[in-house]
Design a protein around this motif. Structure first.
Motif, PDB file in Angstrom:
ATOM      1  N   HIS A 111       6.971  -4.458   6.568  1.00 20.99           N
ATOM      2  CA  HIS A 111       7.836  -3.283   6.534  1.00 20.99           C
ATOM      3  C   HIS A 111       7.049  -2.041   6.134  1.00 20.99           C
ATOM      4  O   HIS A 111       6.124  -2.118   5.332  1.00 20.99           O
ATOM      5  CB  HIS A 111       8.971  -3.480   5.522  1.00 20.99           C
ATOM      6  N   ALA A 112       7.465  -0.917   6.690  1.00 21.22           N
ATOM      7  CA  ALA A 112       6.918   0.382   6.292  1.00 21.22           C
ATOM      8  C   ALA A 112       8.097   1.319   6.065  1.00 21.22           C
ATOM      9  O   ALA A 112       9.033   1.354   6.865  1.00 21.22           O
ATOM     10  CB  ALA A 112       5.999   0.942   7.361  1.00 21.22           C
ATOM     11  N   VAL A 113       8.055   2.039   4.957  1.00 22.16           N
ATOM     12  CA  VAL A 113       9.102   2.994   4.632  1.00 22.16           C
ATOM     13  C   VAL A 113       8.432   4.358   4.451  1.00 22.16           C
ATOM     14  O   VAL A 113       7.477   4.489   3.691  1.00 22.16           O
ATOM     15  CB  VAL A 113       9.869   2.598   3.351  1.00 22.16           C
ATOM     16  N   PHE A 114       8.954   5.346   5.185  1.00 22.60           N
ATOM     17  CA  PHE A 114       8.443   6.709   5.129  1.00 22.60           C
ATOM     18  C   PHE A 114       9.548   7.628   4.662  1.00 22.60           C
ATOM     19  O   PHE A 114      10.664   7.592   5.190  1.00 22.60           O
ATOM     20  CB  PHE A 114       7.985   7.191   6.519  1.00 22.60           C
ATOM     21  N   VAL A 115       9.269   8.444   3.665  1.00 19.78           N
ATOM     22  CA  VAL A 115      10.171   9.511   3.247  1.00 19.78           C
ATOM     23  C   VAL A 115       9.478  10.791   3.702  1.00 19.78           C
ATOM     24  O   VAL A 115       8.413  11.128   3.204  1.00 19.78           O
ATOM     25  CB  VAL A 115      10.409   9.514   1.719  1.00 19.78           C
ATOM     26  N   ILE A 142      -1.137   3.807   9.134  1.00 24.24           N
ATOM     27  CA  ILE A 142      -0.358   3.070   8.136  1.00 24.24           C
ATOM     28  C   ILE A 142       0.254   1.827   8.774  1.00 24.24           C
ATOM     29  O   ILE A 142       0.209   0.729   8.201  1.00 24.24           O
ATOM     30  CB  ILE A 142       0.707   3.983   7.492  1.00 24.24           C
ATOM     31  N   MET A 143       0.785   1.974   9.971  1.00 20.97           N
ATOM     32  CA  MET A 143       1.381   0.818  10.659  1.00 20.97           C
ATOM     33  C   MET A 143       0.318  -0.240  10.987  1.00 20.97           C
ATOM     34  O   MET A 143       0.602  -1.434  10.960  1.00 20.97           O
ATOM     35  CB  MET A 143       2.109   1.267  11.923  1.00 20.97           C
ATOM     36  N   ARG A 144      -0.899   0.184  11.269  1.00 21.30           N
ATOM     37  CA  ARG A 144      -1.985  -0.757  11.583  1.00 21.30           C
ATOM     38  C   ARG A 144      -2.274  -1.703  10.432  1.00 21.30           C
ATOM     39  O   ARG A 144      -2.553  -2.881  10.631  1.00 21.30           O
ATOM     40  CB  ARG A 144      -3.259   0.032  11.939  1.00 21.30           C
ATOM     41  N   VAL A 160       0.863  -1.173   0.000  1.00 19.09           N
ATOM     42  CA  VAL A 160       0.000   0.000   0.000  1.00 19.09           C
ATOM     43  C   VAL A 160       0.902   1.227   0.000  1.00 19.09           C
ATOM     44  O   VAL A 160       1.857   1.300   0.759  1.00 19.09           O
ATOM     45  CB  VAL A 160      -0.977   0.023   1.202  1.00 19.09           C
ATOM     46  N   GLU A 161       0.617   2.159  -0.899  1.00 20.11           N
ATOM     47  CA  GLU A 161       1.317   3.439  -0.902  1.00 20.11           C
ATOM     48  C   GLU A 161       0.319   4.507  -0.494  1.00 20.11           C
ATOM     49  O   GLU A 161      -0.692   4.720  -1.171  1.00 20.11           O
ATOM     50  CB  GLU A 161       1.910   3.783  -2.265  1.00 20.11           C
ATOM     51  N   TYR A 187       4.373   2.157   1.985  1.00 21.15           N
ATOM     52  CA  TYR A 187       5.312   3.178   1.556  1.00 21.15           C
ATOM     53  C   TYR A 187       4.562   4.502   1.528  1.00 21.15           C
ATOM     54  O   TYR A 187       3.405   4.565   1.106  1.00 21.15           O
ATOM     55  CB  TYR A 187       5.840   2.846   0.152  1.00 21.15           C
ATOM     56  N   SER A 188       5.217   5.544   2.010  1.00 20.59           N
ATOM     57  CA  SER A 188       4.642   6.883   1.939  1.00 20.59           C
ATOM     58  C   SER A 188       5.787   7.868   1.789  1.00 20.59           C
ATOM     59  O   SER A 188       6.723   7.869   2.598  1.00 20.59           O
ATOM     60  CB  SER A 188       3.838   7.202   3.206  1.00 20.59           C
ATOM     61  N   ALA A 189       5.725   8.671   0.752  1.00 13.53           N
ATOM     62  CA  ALA A 189       6.796   9.635   0.496  1.00 13.53           C
ATOM     63  C   ALA A 189       6.216  11.021   0.257  1.00 13.53           C
ATOM     64  O   ALA A 189       5.279  11.183  -0.527  1.00 13.53           O
ATOM     65  CB  ALA A 189       7.629   9.203  -0.708  1.00 13.53           C
TER      66      ALA A 189
END
Length: 170
Positions: free
Chosen positions: A159-163, A150-152, A65-66, A129-131
């Motif tokens: 994994h979660a990646v945040f920019v 988002i973590m939920r 999910v983005e 992913y969220s940027a």
């Protein structure tokens, strides 16, 4: 979604009315904030950042999910995915996201939603992913709500990646 929206109305209005529209075939957001015309050093840094994100996010075969994809989803992650869910509060941006994701060949869906209140179950995704989106929420409580939400929706062990930095401040 009255009462649930945490991003600023000004941000939403900008992207719906201007940012996700095209001028001379180019998205206004891309013209304003993209590094497409950057020199070789910045281009190298962008490639390096994308490679790091690809390694962190995992895959292949991810349900990704983005959040806050707008009209420029992270197509560089598509080959890591079994499915790609693009989320944004702008229907105009989501139409552009669909056009960008179509040629990747990955199964995708677009969902109009505020990232502080996602319409998914707990752990529905392997990765998120969220940027360059969370800073559009103009208060700490709303930003915290977005990250928690988002973590939920990421499964335990996912994994979660945040920019989070804006590389092109106004």
């Amino acid at each position: 979604m009255p009462g649930l929206f945490k991003g600023t109305e000004a941000t939403r209005a900008f992207y719906d009315q201007t940012g996700w529209h095209r001028r001379d075939g180019v998205l206004v957001d891309t013209a304003l904030f993209s590094a497409t015309n950057a020199g070789p050093i910045l281009q190298s840094m962008i490639r390096r950042r994308e490679q790091s994100i690809r390694e962190l996010i995992g895959g292949p075969g991810l349900r990704l999910v983005e959040c806050g994809c707008g009209g420029t989803p992270a197509v560089f992650l598509a080959d890591r995915c079994k499915s790609f869910t693009a989320v944004d509060f702008s229907s105009t941006g989501l139409a552009e996201a669909a056009a960008a994701l179509g040629p990747t060949g990955v199964a995708f869906s677009t969902v109009e939603a505020d990232m502080t209140h996602l319409p998914f179950g707990d752990g529905d995704f392997d990765a998120a992913y969220s940027a360059h989106a969370i800073y559009h929420i103009d208060n700490p409580d709303g930003q915290a709500a977005a990250i928690a939400e988002i973590m939920r929706v990421v499964r335990p062990g996912g994994h979660a990646v945040f920019v989070l930095a804006n590389p092109f401040p106004l």
